[in-house]
Design an enzyme around this catalytic site. Structure first.
Site, PDB file in Angstrom:
ATOM      1  N   GLY A  32      -2.802  -3.562   9.233  1.00 56.34           N
ATOM      2  CA  GLY A  32      -2.013  -4.014  10.217  1.00 56.34           C
ATOM      3  C   GLY A  32      -1.152  -5.361   9.752  1.00 56.34           C
ATOM      4  O   GLY A  32      -0.785  -6.298  10.559  1.00 56.34           O
ATOM      5  N   ASP A  66      -4.783   3.806  -2.248  1.00 56.06           N
ATOM      6  CA  ASP A  66      -5.615   4.305  -1.027  1.00 56.06           C
ATOM      7  C   ASP A  66      -6.334   5.652  -1.485  1.00 56.06           C
ATOM      8  O   ASP A  66      -5.371   6.756  -1.265  1.00 56.06           O
ATOM      9  CB  ASP A  66      -5.201   4.126   0.305  1.00 56.06           C
ATOM     10  CG  ASP A  66      -4.894   2.512   0.903  1.00 56.06           C
ATOM     11  OD1 ASP A  66      -5.939   2.020   0.824  1.00 56.06           O
ATOM     12  OD2 ASP A  66      -3.758   2.065   1.083  1.00 56.06           O
ATOM     13  N   ASP A  98      -6.506  -6.035   4.554  1.00 54.27           N
ATOM     14  CA  ASP A  98      -6.158  -4.696   4.665  1.00 54.27           C
ATOM     15  C   ASP A  98      -6.065  -4.127   5.967  1.00 54.27           C
ATOM     16  O   ASP A  98      -7.072  -3.768   6.527  1.00 54.27           O
ATOM     17  CB  ASP A  98      -6.722  -3.920   3.440  1.00 54.27           C
ATOM     18  CG  ASP A  98      -6.358  -2.431   3.472  1.00 54.27           C
ATOM     19  OD1 ASP A  98      -5.324  -2.281   3.898  1.00 54.27           O
ATOM     20  OD2 ASP A  98      -6.861  -1.677   2.671  1.00 54.27           O
ATOM     21  N   MET A 100     -12.006   4.637  -0.424  1.00 54.41           N
ATOM     22  CA  MET A 100     -12.736   5.068   0.910  1.00 54.41           C
ATOM     23  C   MET A 100     -13.321   6.295   0.777  1.00 54.41           C
ATOM     24  O   MET A 100     -12.816   7.408   1.474  1.00 54.41           O
ATOM     25  CB  MET A 100     -11.559   4.917   2.233  1.00 54.41           C
ATOM     26  CG  MET A 100     -11.081   3.680   2.145  1.00 54.41           C
ATOM     27  SD  MET A 100      -9.316   3.668   3.110  1.00 54.41           S
ATOM     28  CE  MET A 100      -8.376   3.678   1.935  1.00 54.41           C
ATOM     29  N   HIS A 125      -1.310  -1.233  -4.179  1.00 56.18           N
ATOM     30  CA  HIS A 125      -2.520  -0.877  -3.347  1.00 56.18           C
ATOM     31  C   HIS A 125      -2.674   0.684  -3.481  1.00 56.18           C
ATOM     32  O   HIS A 125      -1.628   1.280  -2.777  1.00 56.18           O
ATOM     33  CB  HIS A 125      -2.701  -1.680  -2.129  1.00 56.18           C
ATOM     34  CG  HIS A 125      -3.924  -1.570  -1.290  1.00 56.18           C
ATOM     35  ND1 HIS A 125      -5.146  -2.186  -1.841  1.00 56.18           N
ATOM     36  CD2 HIS A 125      -4.208  -0.606  -0.254  1.00 56.18           C
ATOM     37  CE1 HIS A 125      -6.034  -1.716  -1.041  1.00 56.18           C
ATOM     38  NE2 HIS A 125      -5.611  -0.968  -0.159  1.00 56.18           N
ATOM     39  N   MET A 180      -8.916   8.487  -0.186  1.00 57.22           N
ATOM     40  CA  MET A 180      -9.707   9.055   1.016  1.00 57.22           C
ATOM     41  C   MET A 180     -10.062  10.215   0.881  1.00 57.22           C
ATOM     42  O   MET A 180      -9.464  11.091   0.349  1.00 57.22           O
ATOM     43  CB  MET A 180      -8.679   8.996   2.319  1.00 57.22           C
ATOM     44  CG  MET A 180      -8.025   7.488   2.607  1.00 57.22           C
ATOM     45  SD  MET A 180      -7.050   7.844   4.013  1.00 57.22           S
ATOM     46  CE  MET A 180      -6.371   5.961   4.005  1.00 57.22           C
ATOM     47  N   SER A 196       0.873  -1.224   0.050  1.00 59.39           N
ATOM     48  CA  SER A 196       0.023  -0.012  -0.052  1.00 59.39           C
ATOM     49  C   SER A 196       0.766   1.276  -0.138  1.00 59.39           C
ATOM     50  O   SER A 196       1.917   1.504   0.922  1.00 59.39           O
ATOM     51  CB  SER A 196      -0.935  -0.111   1.274  1.00 59.39           C
ATOM     52  OG  SER A 196      -1.326   1.278   1.380  1.00 59.39           O
ATOM     53  N   HIS A 230      -8.362   1.293  -3.770  1.00 64.53           N
ATOM     54  CA  HIS A 230      -9.202   0.967  -2.599  1.00 64.53           C
ATOM     55  C   HIS A 230     -10.021   2.359  -2.443  1.00 64.53           C
ATOM     56  O   HIS A 230      -9.418   3.430  -1.876  1.00 64.53           O
ATOM     57  CB  HIS A 230      -8.503   0.810  -1.443  1.00 64.53           C
ATOM     58  CG  HIS A 230      -9.186   0.414  -0.264  1.00 64.53           C
ATOM     59  ND1 HIS A 230      -8.656   0.323   0.843  1.00 64.53           N
ATOM     60  CD2 HIS A 230     -10.608   0.504  -0.126  1.00 64.53           C
ATOM     61  CE1 HIS A 230      -9.350   0.230   1.894  1.00 64.53           C
ATOM     62  NE2 HIS A 230     -10.836   0.301   1.393  1.00 64.53           N
ATOM     63  N   MET A 269     -11.595  -5.220   5.764  1.00 68.30           N
ATOM     64  CA  MET A 269     -10.647  -4.337   6.599  1.00 68.30           C
ATOM     65  C   MET A 269     -10.270  -5.006   8.027  1.00 68.30           C
ATOM     66  O   MET A 269     -11.152  -5.176   8.869  1.00 68.30           O
ATOM     67  CB  MET A 269     -11.521  -2.996   7.036  1.00 68.30           C
ATOM     68  CG  MET A 269     -11.562  -2.300   5.848  1.00 68.30           C
ATOM     69  SD  MET A 269     -10.013  -1.809   4.770  1.00 68.30           S
ATOM     70  CE  MET A 269      -8.847  -0.881   5.949  1.00 68.30           C
TER      71      MET A 269
HETATM   72  C1  DX5 Z   1      -5.996   2.052   5.932  1.00 69.75           C
HETATM   73  C2  DX5 Z   1      -5.755   1.686   4.108  1.00 69.75           C
HETATM   74  C3  DX5 Z   1      -4.552   0.767   4.240  1.00 69.75           C
HETATM   75  C4  DX5 Z   1      -3.105   0.989   4.747  1.00 69.75           C
HETATM   76  C5  DX5 Z   1      -2.765  -0.012   5.232  1.00 69.75           C
HETATM   77  O1  DX5 Z   1      -7.193   2.835   5.758  1.00 69.75           O
HETATM   78  O2  DX5 Z   1      -6.800   1.106   3.607  1.00 69.75           O
HETATM   79  O3  DX5 Z   1      -4.514   0.101   2.836  1.00 69.75           O
HETATM   80  O4  DX5 Z   1      -2.633   1.537   3.885  1.00 69.75           O
HETATM   81  O5  DX5 Z   1      -1.450   0.271   6.117  1.00 69.75           O
HETATM   82  P1  DX5 Z   1      -1.084  -0.781   7.077  1.00 69.75           P
HETATM   83  O6  DX5 Z   1      -0.511  -1.914   6.465  1.00 69.75           O
HETATM   84  O7  DX5 Z   1       0.207   0.141   7.514  1.00 69.75           O
HETATM   85  O8  DX5 Z   1      -1.813  -0.994   7.931  1.00 69.75           O
HETATM   86 ZN    ZN Z   2      -6.586   0.114   1.623  1.00 66.74          ZN
END
Ligand code: DX5
Ligand code: ZN
Length: 229
Positions: free
Chosen positions: A179, A37, A177, A70, A35, A39, A10, A68, A139
């Site tokens: 942690g 992200d 996705d 969000m 990946h 937002m 990501s 992704h 998630m």
């Molecule tokens: C969180 C994102 C993830 C994030 C994951 O809202 O959707 O894709 O980047 O990051 P890590 O792997 O550090 O939890």
């Molecule tokens: Zn993500």
């Protein structure tokens, strides 16, 4: 019924001032997907990157871009993300009133359709439409930020989803996705995930090739088995 394991760094945790370079480095290191992200400061309490950045990255890598979203009202934007170069688009079930309709919109635009579920969202919300989508995104953190701790209840959810999919004869990708790191990637695979998103777990590491190689060996594939698609 076989699904292929894929590692998806990501870029939320990459250095945005050198994004093309960061993506090339994880590509050379053996990543399968990038990946991406998105937002909007509304569906999640953070703002990241969007369509123009994805369009530029499309020229910087051969890897599939896994968008992704969000964001609220994803139906307004999915076609533009596909046009900009996304190979797969995940939208969140929490903001989709008509999941089959948006999945069809993504597929007809030419990308793989994926539906995401937040930690509080029951798996059945997406399983009900599993025969019309290409991927389920689970998630394992509350979306909005990289670098959070994996929420353990995601294991049970993954097991339930994979069991249900197998019972129905569906070989869908199940993406996890949030942690995901070297120390839990084997457990998330055992629970049923086959697409592993990792942001800080990869970009927080000095040597991308080493960490990607270790993750891949931990999930049981060698680079020789790599099947790019
Ligand atoms: C969180 C994102 C993830 C994030 C994951 O809202 O959707 O894709 O980047 O990051 P890590 O792997 O550090 O939890
Ligand atoms: Zn993500």
């Amino acid at each position: 019924m076989e699904v292929i394991d894929k590692l998806a760094p990501s870029i939320l945790s990459a250095d945005f001032a050198r994004l093309g370079d960061e993506v090339r480095r994880v590509e050379e290191a053996g990543a399968d997907l990038i990946h991406f992200d998105v937002m909007d400061g509304h569906f999640v309490p953070n703002i990241s990157i969007g369509i123009p950045v994805l369009e530029s990255l499309r020229k910087a890598t051969r890897l599939p871009l896994d968008a992704h979203l969000m964001i609220s009202e994803p139906e307004k934007y999915v076609e533009r993300f596909v046009k900009a170069g996304a190979s797969s688009v995940s939208v969140h079930s929490e903001v989709c009133s008509d999941i089959p309709k948006i999945a069809q919109l993504i597929r007809s635009a030419g990308a793989r359709a994926s539906i995401g579920i937040n930690p509080e969202t029951p798996a059945d919300r997406v399983l009900a439409h599993a025969d019309r989508i290409d991927m389920i995104l689970v998630m394992s953190v509350h979306p909005g930020f990289g670098g959070q701790e994996f929420i353990p209840s995601a294991f049970e959810k993954l097991r339930y989803i994979r069991k249900e999919l197998e019972r129905r004869g569906l070989a869908l990708d199940v993406e996890i996705d949030g942690g995901v790191k070297l120390d839990n990637i084997a457990d998330v695979k055992a629970a049923g995930a086959n697409v592993f998103v990792s942001g800080s777990g990869i970009f927080g590491h000095g040597d991308y090739a080493q960490i990607i190689d270790e993750m891949r060996r931990t999930v049981g594939r060698t680079p020789v088995d790599l099947e790019r698609k």
